[in-house]
Design a protein around this motif. Structure first.
Motif, PDB file in Angstrom:
ATOM      1  N   LYS A  55       4.415  35.799  -6.608  1.00 44.70           N
ATOM      2  CA  LYS A  55       3.193  36.623  -6.642  1.00 44.70           C
ATOM      3  C   LYS A  55       2.045  35.862  -7.297  1.00 44.70           C
ATOM      4  O   LYS A  55       0.914  35.895  -6.806  1.00 44.70           O
ATOM      5  CB  LYS A  55       3.441  37.923  -7.419  1.00 44.70           C
ATOM      6  N   LYS A  56       2.346  35.173  -8.417  1.00 47.05           N
ATOM      7  CA  LYS A  56       1.314  34.391  -9.109  1.00 47.05           C
ATOM      8  C   LYS A  56       0.763  33.301  -8.202  1.00 47.05           C
ATOM      9  O   LYS A  56      -0.444  33.051  -8.183  1.00 47.05           O
ATOM     10  CB  LYS A  56       1.886  33.752 -10.384  1.00 47.05           C
ATOM     11  N   ARG A  57       1.650  32.651  -7.430  1.00 43.96           N
ATOM     12  CA  ARG A  57       1.206  31.576  -6.532  1.00 43.96           C
ATOM     13  C   ARG A  57       0.364  32.153  -5.393  1.00 43.96           C
ATOM     14  O   ARG A  57      -0.606  31.544  -4.961  1.00 43.96           O
ATOM     15  CB  ARG A  57       2.401  30.785  -5.979  1.00 43.96           C
ATOM     16  N   VAL A  58       0.732  33.337  -4.900  1.00 47.57           N
ATOM     17  CA  VAL A  58      -0.044  34.001  -3.842  1.00 47.57           C
ATOM     18  C   VAL A  58      -1.443  34.308  -4.376  1.00 47.57           C
ATOM     19  O   VAL A  58      -2.448  34.033  -3.714  1.00 47.57           O
ATOM     20  CB  VAL A  58       0.668  35.284  -3.338  1.00 47.57           C
ATOM     21  N   GLU A  59      -1.510  34.842  -5.602  1.00 43.36           N
ATOM     22  CA  GLU A  59      -2.816  35.126  -6.230  1.00 43.36           C
ATOM     23  C   GLU A  59      -3.636  33.846  -6.347  1.00 43.36           C
ATOM     24  O   GLU A  59      -4.839  33.837  -6.063  1.00 43.36           O
ATOM     25  CB  GLU A  59      -2.631  35.749  -7.620  1.00 43.36           C
ATOM     26  N   SER A  60      -2.990  32.775  -6.761  1.00 44.11           N
ATOM     27  CA  SER A  60      -3.670  31.484  -6.904  1.00 44.11           C
ATOM     28  C   SER A  60      -4.221  31.010  -5.554  1.00 44.11           C
ATOM     29  O   SER A  60      -5.344  30.517  -5.471  1.00 44.11           O
ATOM     30  CB  SER A  60      -2.697  30.452  -7.474  1.00 44.11           C
ATOM     31  N   ILE A  70      -5.023  32.900  -3.037  1.00 41.68           N
ATOM     32  CA  ILE A  70      -6.128  33.794  -2.664  1.00 41.68           C
ATOM     33  C   ILE A  70      -7.405  33.337  -3.386  1.00 41.68           C
ATOM     34  O   ILE A  70      -8.464  33.223  -2.770  1.00 41.68           O
ATOM     35  CB  ILE A  70      -5.794  35.272  -2.996  1.00 41.68           C
ATOM     36  N   GLU A  71      -7.257  33.027  -4.686  1.00 40.05           N
ATOM     37  CA  GLU A  71      -8.403  32.543  -5.473  1.00 40.05           C
ATOM     38  C   GLU A  71      -8.966  31.245  -4.894  1.00 40.05           C
ATOM     39  O   GLU A  71     -10.175  31.042  -4.873  1.00 40.05           O
ATOM     40  CB  GLU A  71      -7.996  32.294  -6.931  1.00 40.05           C
ATOM     41  N   ARG A  72      -8.061  30.371  -4.427  1.00 35.74           N
ATOM     42  CA  ARG A  72      -8.498  29.083  -3.879  1.00 35.74           C
ATOM     43  C   ARG A  72      -8.866  29.182  -2.396  1.00 35.74           C
ATOM     44  O   ARG A  72      -9.072  28.171  -1.738  1.00 35.74           O
ATOM     45  CB  ARG A  72      -7.406  28.034  -4.092  1.00 35.74           C
ATOM     46  N   GLU A  73      -8.908  30.418  -1.884  1.00 36.96           N
ATOM     47  CA  GLU A  73      -9.339  30.728  -0.519  1.00 36.96           C
ATOM     48  C   GLU A  73      -8.497  30.077   0.581  1.00 36.96           C
ATOM     49  O   GLU A  73      -9.011  29.641   1.601  1.00 36.96           O
ATOM     50  CB  GLU A  73     -10.831  30.390  -0.344  1.00 36.96           C
ATOM     51  N   TYR A  74      -7.187  30.022   0.355  1.00 38.94           N
ATOM     52  CA  TYR A  74      -6.270  29.609   1.412  1.00 38.94           C
ATOM     53  C   TYR A  74      -5.882  30.825   2.235  1.00 38.94           C
ATOM     54  O   TYR A  74      -5.520  30.719   3.398  1.00 38.94           O
ATOM     55  CB  TYR A  74      -4.997  28.976   0.833  1.00 38.94           C
ATOM     56  N   MET A  75      -5.956  32.000   1.581  1.00 35.74           N
ATOM     57  CA  MET A  75      -5.591  33.241   2.251  1.00 35.74           C
ATOM     58  C   MET A  75      -6.364  34.384   1.602  1.00 35.74           C
ATOM     59  O   MET A  75      -7.009  34.200   0.572  1.00 35.74           O
ATOM     60  CB  MET A  75      -4.077  33.474   2.170  1.00 35.74           C
ATOM     61  N   GLU A  76      -6.314  35.562   2.252  1.00 37.44           N
ATOM     62  CA  GLU A  76      -7.027  36.734   1.717  1.00 37.44           C
ATOM     63  C   GLU A  76      -6.211  37.975   1.982  1.00 37.44           C
ATOM     64  O   GLU A  76      -5.334  37.976   2.844  1.00 37.44           O
ATOM     65  CB  GLU A  76      -8.405  36.859   2.385  1.00 37.44           C
ATOM     66  N   ALA A  89       8.257  19.872 -16.404  1.00 34.70           N
ATOM     67  CA  ALA A  89       8.002  19.076 -15.195  1.00 34.70           C
ATOM     68  C   ALA A  89       8.627  19.745 -13.969  1.00 34.70           C
ATOM     69  O   ALA A  89       7.993  19.822 -12.911  1.00 34.70           O
ATOM     70  CB  ALA A  89       8.555  17.663 -15.368  1.00 34.70           C
ATOM     71  N   VAL A  90       9.840  20.241 -14.126  1.00 38.41           N
ATOM     72  CA  VAL A  90      10.532  20.916 -13.012  1.00 38.41           C
ATOM     73  C   VAL A  90       9.765  22.177 -12.616  1.00 38.41           C
ATOM     74  O   VAL A  90       9.544  22.437 -11.428  1.00 38.41           O
ATOM     75  CB  VAL A  90      11.998  21.243 -13.390  1.00 38.41           C
ATOM     76  N   SER A  91       9.334  22.960 -13.615  1.00 38.65           N
ATOM     77  CA  SER A  91       8.584  24.189 -13.329  1.00 38.65           C
ATOM     78  C   SER A  91       7.303  23.876 -12.577  1.00 38.65           C
ATOM     79  O   SER A  91       6.947  24.568 -11.619  1.00 38.65           O
ATOM     80  CB  SER A  91       8.242  24.919 -14.627  1.00 38.65           C
ATOM     81  N   LYS A  92       6.594  22.823 -13.003  1.00 35.86           N
ATOM     82  CA  LYS A  92       5.337  22.429 -12.352  1.00 35.86           C
ATOM     83  C   LYS A  92       5.604  22.026 -10.896  1.00 35.86           C
ATOM     84  O   LYS A  92       4.878  22.445  -9.995  1.00 35.86           O
ATOM     85  CB  LYS A  92       4.707  21.273 -13.126  1.00 35.86           C
ATOM     86  N   ASP A  93       6.637  21.224 -10.689  1.00 33.19           N
ATOM     87  CA  ASP A  93       6.992  20.805  -9.327  1.00 33.19           C
ATOM     88  C   ASP A  93       7.327  22.009  -8.460  1.00 33.19           C
ATOM     89  O   ASP A  93       6.970  22.066  -7.287  1.00 33.19           O
ATOM     90  CB  ASP A  93       8.193  19.855  -9.346  1.00 33.19           C
ATOM     91  N   ARG A  94       8.022  22.981  -9.044  1.00 35.92           N
ATOM     92  CA  ARG A  94       8.419  24.167  -8.288  1.00 35.92           C
ATOM     93  C   ARG A  94       7.216  25.003  -7.878  1.00 35.92           C
ATOM     94  O   ARG A  94       7.231  25.605  -6.809  1.00 35.92           O
ATOM     95  CB  ARG A  94       9.410  25.004  -9.087  1.00 35.92           C
ATOM     96  N   LEU A  95       6.161  25.024  -8.711  1.00 32.48           N
ATOM     97  CA  LEU A  95       4.948  25.756  -8.343  1.00 32.48           C
ATOM     98  C   LEU A  95       4.373  25.185  -7.050  1.00 32.48           C
ATOM     99  O   LEU A  95       3.981  25.928  -6.158  1.00 32.48           O
ATOM    100  CB  LEU A  95       3.903  25.676  -9.460  1.00 32.48           C
ATOM    101  N   ALA A 133       5.437  26.404   0.581  1.00 27.38           N
ATOM    102  CA  ALA A 133       6.194  27.349   1.419  1.00 27.38           C
ATOM    103  C   ALA A 133       5.287  28.484   1.886  1.00 27.38           C
ATOM    104  O   ALA A 133       5.296  28.847   3.071  1.00 27.38           O
ATOM    105  CB  ALA A 133       7.392  27.899   0.645  1.00 27.38           C
ATOM    106  N   VAL A 134       4.471  29.038   0.967  1.00 24.12           N
ATOM    107  CA  VAL A 134       3.568  30.148   1.315  1.00 24.12           C
ATOM    108  C   VAL A 134       2.582  29.686   2.381  1.00 24.12           C
ATOM    109  O   VAL A 134       2.367  30.370   3.393  1.00 24.12           O
ATOM    110  CB  VAL A 134       2.837  30.696   0.068  1.00 24.12           C
ATOM    111  N   VAL A 135       1.981  28.510   2.180  1.00 24.27           N
ATOM    112  CA  VAL A 135       0.982  28.005   3.142  1.00 24.27           C
ATOM    113  C   VAL A 135       1.629  27.754   4.502  1.00 24.27           C
ATOM    114  O   VAL A 135       1.062  28.113   5.543  1.00 24.27           O
ATOM    115  CB  VAL A 135       0.285  26.736   2.601  1.00 24.27           C
ATOM    116  N   ARG A 136       2.842  27.172   4.513  1.00 25.24           N
ATOM    117  CA  ARG A 136       3.544  26.933   5.792  1.00 25.24           C
ATOM    118  C   ARG A 136       3.756  28.246   6.545  1.00 25.24           C
ATOM    119  O   ARG A 136       3.497  28.333   7.752  1.00 25.24           O
ATOM    120  CB  ARG A 136       4.918  26.294   5.533  1.00 25.24           C
ATOM    121  N   ILE A 137       4.230  29.261   5.829  1.00 25.99           N
ATOM    122  CA  ILE A 137       4.503  30.561   6.455  1.00 25.99           C
ATOM    123  C   ILE A 137       3.204  31.187   6.966  1.00 25.99           C
ATOM    124  O   ILE A 137       3.143  31.683   8.097  1.00 25.99           O
ATOM    125  CB  ILE A 137       5.217  31.499   5.457  1.00 25.99           C
ATOM    126  N   MET A 138       2.162  31.156   6.135  1.00 28.89           N
ATOM    127  CA  MET A 138       0.887  31.754   6.524  1.00 28.89           C
ATOM    128  C   MET A 138       0.289  31.025   7.730  1.00 28.89           C
ATOM    129  O   MET A 138      -0.289  31.646   8.616  1.00 28.89           O
ATOM    130  CB  MET A 138      -0.095  31.738   5.345  1.00 28.89           C
TER     131      MET A 138
END
Length: 122
Positions: free
Chosen positions: A96-101, A103-109, A50-56, A62-67
């Motif tokens: 890195k995995k979250r960034v890839e995710s 990109i796949e979900r088209e939030y960033m490229e 549960a903690v790991s899922k929440d952290r994802l 955080a990535v979306v806020r920065i972008m």
């Protein structure tokens, strides 16, 4: 040492507790030790998952806020800012995995011609 019993740290499922209405003490404070139930291995695993899922989700946020603020940023800059914003120790592999995710979900490229830069899309 009249009537004192040795205190046990473990509480069994069949142990019973009673309220002693006739208890008195001339001390201002009395210390009642807290007894906690032991967490099973299964419960611990569930908690960690549960903690790991929440952290994802926190990494994604955080990535979306920065972008959103930067519009475009290089990989190292993004990693540094994400690590600064997160209040828990995250591995660069997780980020890195979250960034890839994202990109796949088209939030960033990735920027064409410069694979180490990202553009914000959403």
């Amino acid at each position: 040492e009249q009537g004192h019993q040795k205190t046990r740290k473990n509480v069994g499922p069949h142990d019973r507790f009673f309220f002693n209405a006739s208890f008195t003490s001339n001390q201002r404070r009395i210390r009642i030790t807290n007894i906690t139930m032991k967490e099973t291995a299964e419960e611990r695993t569930k908690t960690h998952e549960a903690v790991s899922k929440d952290r994802l989700y926190l990494i994604d946020a955080a990535v979306v806020r920065i972008m959103k603020a930067r519009k475009t940023i290089d990989h190292r800059g993004l990693m540094g800012e994400v690590m600064t914003q997160l209040k828990f120790p995250a591995s660069s592999t997780d980020v890195k995995k979250r960034v890839e995710s994202l990109i796949e979900r088209e939030y960033m490229e990735r920027v064409e011609g410069d694979r180490s830069r990202y553009n914000y899309l959403a």
